[in-house]
Motif scaffolding. Structure first.
Motif, PDB file in Angstrom:
ATOM      1  N   GLN A 222     -42.282   0.912  12.526  1.00 24.61           N
ATOM      2  CA  GLN A 222     -42.110   2.334  12.865  1.00 24.61           C
ATOM      3  C   GLN A 222     -40.652   2.763  12.947  1.00 24.61           C
ATOM      4  OE1 GLN A 222     -44.430   3.985  16.086  1.00 24.61           O
ATOM      5  NE2 GLN A 222     -46.079   2.578  15.597  1.00 24.61           N
ATOM      6  N   CYS A 223     -39.732   1.810  12.976  1.00 25.32           N
ATOM      7  CA  CYS A 223     -38.318   2.193  12.960  1.00 25.32           C
ATOM      8  C   CYS A 223     -37.955   2.604  11.536  1.00 25.32           C
ATOM      9  CB  CYS A 223     -37.417   1.055  13.424  1.00 25.32           C
ATOM     10  SG  CYS A 223     -35.675   1.498  13.236  1.00 25.32           S
ATOM     11  N   ASN A 224     -37.846   3.924  11.334  1.00 19.92           N
ATOM     12  CA  ASN A 224     -37.453   4.405  10.000  1.00 19.92           C
ATOM     13  C   ASN A 224     -36.076   5.058  10.082  1.00 19.92           C
ATOM     14  OD1 ASN A 224     -38.170   6.601  11.459  1.00 19.92           O
ATOM     15  ND2 ASN A 224     -39.891   7.228  10.166  1.00 19.92           N
ATOM     16  N   HIS A 225     -35.306   4.637  11.072  1.00 24.81           N
ATOM     17  CA  HIS A 225     -33.968   5.214  11.237  1.00 24.81           C
ATOM     18  C   HIS A 225     -32.989   4.565  10.269  1.00 24.81           C
ATOM     19  CE1 HIS A 225     -35.922   5.748  15.295  1.00 24.81           C
ATOM     20  NE2 HIS A 225     -35.670   6.988  14.900  1.00 24.81           N
ATOM     21  N   THR A 226     -32.031   5.374   9.827  1.00 25.77           N
ATOM     22  CA  THR A 226     -31.016   4.895   8.891  1.00 25.77           C
ATOM     23  C   THR A 226     -29.635   5.061   9.519  1.00 25.77           C
ATOM     24  OG1 THR A 226     -32.435   5.785   7.170  1.00 25.77           O
ATOM     25  CG2 THR A 226     -30.250   5.019   6.500  1.00 25.77           C
ATOM     26  N   ARG A 228     -30.896   1.084  10.080  1.00 25.44           N
ATOM     27  CA  ARG A 228     -31.949   0.590  10.952  1.00 25.44           C
ATOM     28  C   ARG A 228     -31.388   0.273  12.342  1.00 25.44           C
ATOM     29  NH1 ARG A 228     -37.091  -1.305  10.770  1.00 25.44           N
ATOM     30  NH2 ARG A 228     -37.516  -2.852  12.383  1.00 25.44           N
ATOM     31  N   CYS A 229     -32.202   0.582  13.378  1.00 20.50           N
ATOM     32  CA  CYS A 229     -31.735   0.379  14.754  1.00 20.50           C
ATOM     33  C   CYS A 229     -31.399  -1.087  15.014  1.00 20.50           C
ATOM     34  CB  CYS A 229     -32.809   0.831  15.742  1.00 20.50           C
ATOM     35  SG  CYS A 229     -33.132   2.597  15.688  1.00 20.50           S
ATOM     36  N   THR A 230     -30.378  -1.274  15.824  1.00 17.08           N
ATOM     37  CA  THR A 230     -30.056  -2.607  16.341  1.00 17.08           C
ATOM     38  C   THR A 230     -30.002  -2.472  17.857  1.00 17.08           C
ATOM     39  OG1 THR A 230     -27.662  -2.282  16.479  1.00 17.08           O
ATOM     40  CG2 THR A 230     -28.546  -2.985  14.339  1.00 17.08           C
ATOM     41  N   ASN A 237     -35.492   6.952  21.139  1.00 17.97           N
ATOM     42  CA  ASN A 237     -36.955   7.005  21.155  1.00 17.97           C
ATOM     43  C   ASN A 237     -37.589   6.052  20.162  1.00 17.97           C
ATOM     44  OD1 ASN A 237     -36.977   9.141  23.096  1.00 17.97           O
ATOM     45  ND2 ASN A 237     -36.292  10.492  21.447  1.00 17.97           N
ATOM     46  N   CYS A 238     -36.819   5.107  19.652  1.00 17.08           N
ATOM     47  CA  CYS A 238     -37.354   4.200  18.637  1.00 17.08           C
ATOM     48  C   CYS A 238     -38.460   3.318  19.230  1.00 17.08           C
ATOM     49  CB  CYS A 238     -36.237   3.324  18.078  1.00 17.08           C
ATOM     50  SG  CYS A 238     -36.794   2.366  16.656  1.00 17.08           S
ATOM     51  N   ALA A 239     -39.472   3.043  18.382  1.00 21.18           N
ATOM     52  CA  ALA A 239     -40.607   2.222  18.820  1.00 21.18           C
ATOM     53  C   ALA A 239     -40.193   0.782  19.097  1.00 21.18           C
ATOM     54  CB  ALA A 239     -41.698   2.253  17.751  1.00 21.18           C
TER      55      ALA A 239
END
Ligand SMILES: [Zn+2]
Length: 309
Positions: A222-226, A228-230, A237-239
């Motif tokens: 579900q992390c579709n952030h660019t 990618r989250c670390t 609010n990342c899953a």
């Protein structure tokens, strides 16, 4: 026989008085209107400044939790973006008392009251936010970790695979009921009830490795952030960011109650499934969450922020 004359005079005099009276009334009305309009602008600016200062103070306190050296910069950026020019700004960051206090002064120009030589007025706003340990929260995942000294950025095993667990317990807990489907929903969405420090929670027995692997992988996808989250740079609010109850023990035999001492926030790194043994791995982070706060509960890195003035 002077009556007609005096009647005429009276009539003239009345007319003159009316004009003067009307002029005075008009001036007073215009004056009041001008002041009212300007006071309206001042009230509006004061309200805007108050909201901006409150929000900047809260944003600063959140940064105090995540990266304290960046607190002042976050407050300044936030407030200038939302208020424009300020006459004065003071940002007091107290790391030992975990508070952020912001005072801002803005000059508001008068538009209409200039006719009375009044050209401007200062409005000010002040807010102070305090970071406190979180006492209760919603959305915890059905995993537990034993009380210890957590180190920011270190990897922790949040659920043991089979083989290295104690007496049928693999660090899973039953939130809002027992069984595989409740456990899966709690992993995917977080438990929708509130857990409070001091609560006794039943362990969820069995290794439940298939469900754990599938649902943790679902969260990771579900992390579709660019980019990618670390664990260092993430969308709040990342899953992949999860809350886990910290408990007094998991060294229990079979389904038993364990006591909640606090909450830890972890950045999910992955799940490994080695021949039916699902280990969930996460990095410990500090985080500000929504929930009831108290400083009489232990500090496990998950905080709540409240405005104290
Ligand atoms: Zn993300």
């Amino acid at each position: 026989m002077h009556a007609p004359f005096s009647k005429k005079y009276l009539l003239k005099s009345n007319k003159g008085t009316s004009v003067v009276f009307f002029a005075i009334v008009l001036t007073v009305i215009l004056g009041i209107t001008a002041l009212t309009l300007d006071i309206g602008v001042v009230v509006l600016e004061k309200s805007r400044l108050t909201h901006a200062v409150d929000a900047a103070t809260l944003a600063g306190a959140q940064e105090l939790v995540a990266n304290s050296s960046n607190t002042r910069r976050v407050v300044e950026e936030y407030i200038y973006k939302n208020t424009g020019n300020l006459k004065d700004l003071s940002v007091l960051v107290d790391t030992s008392n975990r508070t952020v206090e912001v005072t801002a002064v803005k000059t508001v120009d008068y538009y209409f009251a200039k006719i009375f030589n009044k050209t401007m007025q200062d409005v000010s706003a002040n807010a102070k936010a305090k970071v406190e340990n979180i006492k209760s929260l919603k959305g915890a995942r059905p995993l537990a970790i034993i009380q210890q000294t957590f180190v920011y950025g270190n990897l922790y095993t949040l659920k043991e695979g089979a083989g290295d667990a104690l007496s049928g317990n693999y660090a899973a807990i039953a939130l809002g009921g027992t069984g595989g489907s409740i456990y899966r929903d709690n992993i995917l969405y977080g438990y929708n009830g509130t857990i409070t420090v001091g609560d006794l929670i039943q362990t969820e027995t069995g290794n439940i490795s298939g469900t754990t692997e599938t649902s943790i992988n679902h969260l990771l996808r579900q992390c579709n952030h660019t980019p990618r989250c670390t664990y260092q740079y993430y969308n709040k609010n990342c899953a992949t960011i999860i809350f886990i109850p910290i408990v007094n023990t998991l060294d229990v035999n079979g389904r038993k109650y364990v006591k909640v001492l606090g909450f830890g926030t972890f950045f999910l790194e992955g799940v490994t499934n080695r021949s039916g043994q699902a280990d969930v791995i996460g990095r410990f982070i500090t985080y500000s969450a929504q929930g009831e706060t108290s400083n009489s509960v232990g500090d496990f890195g998950t905080y709540g922020i409240r405005l104290v003035k």
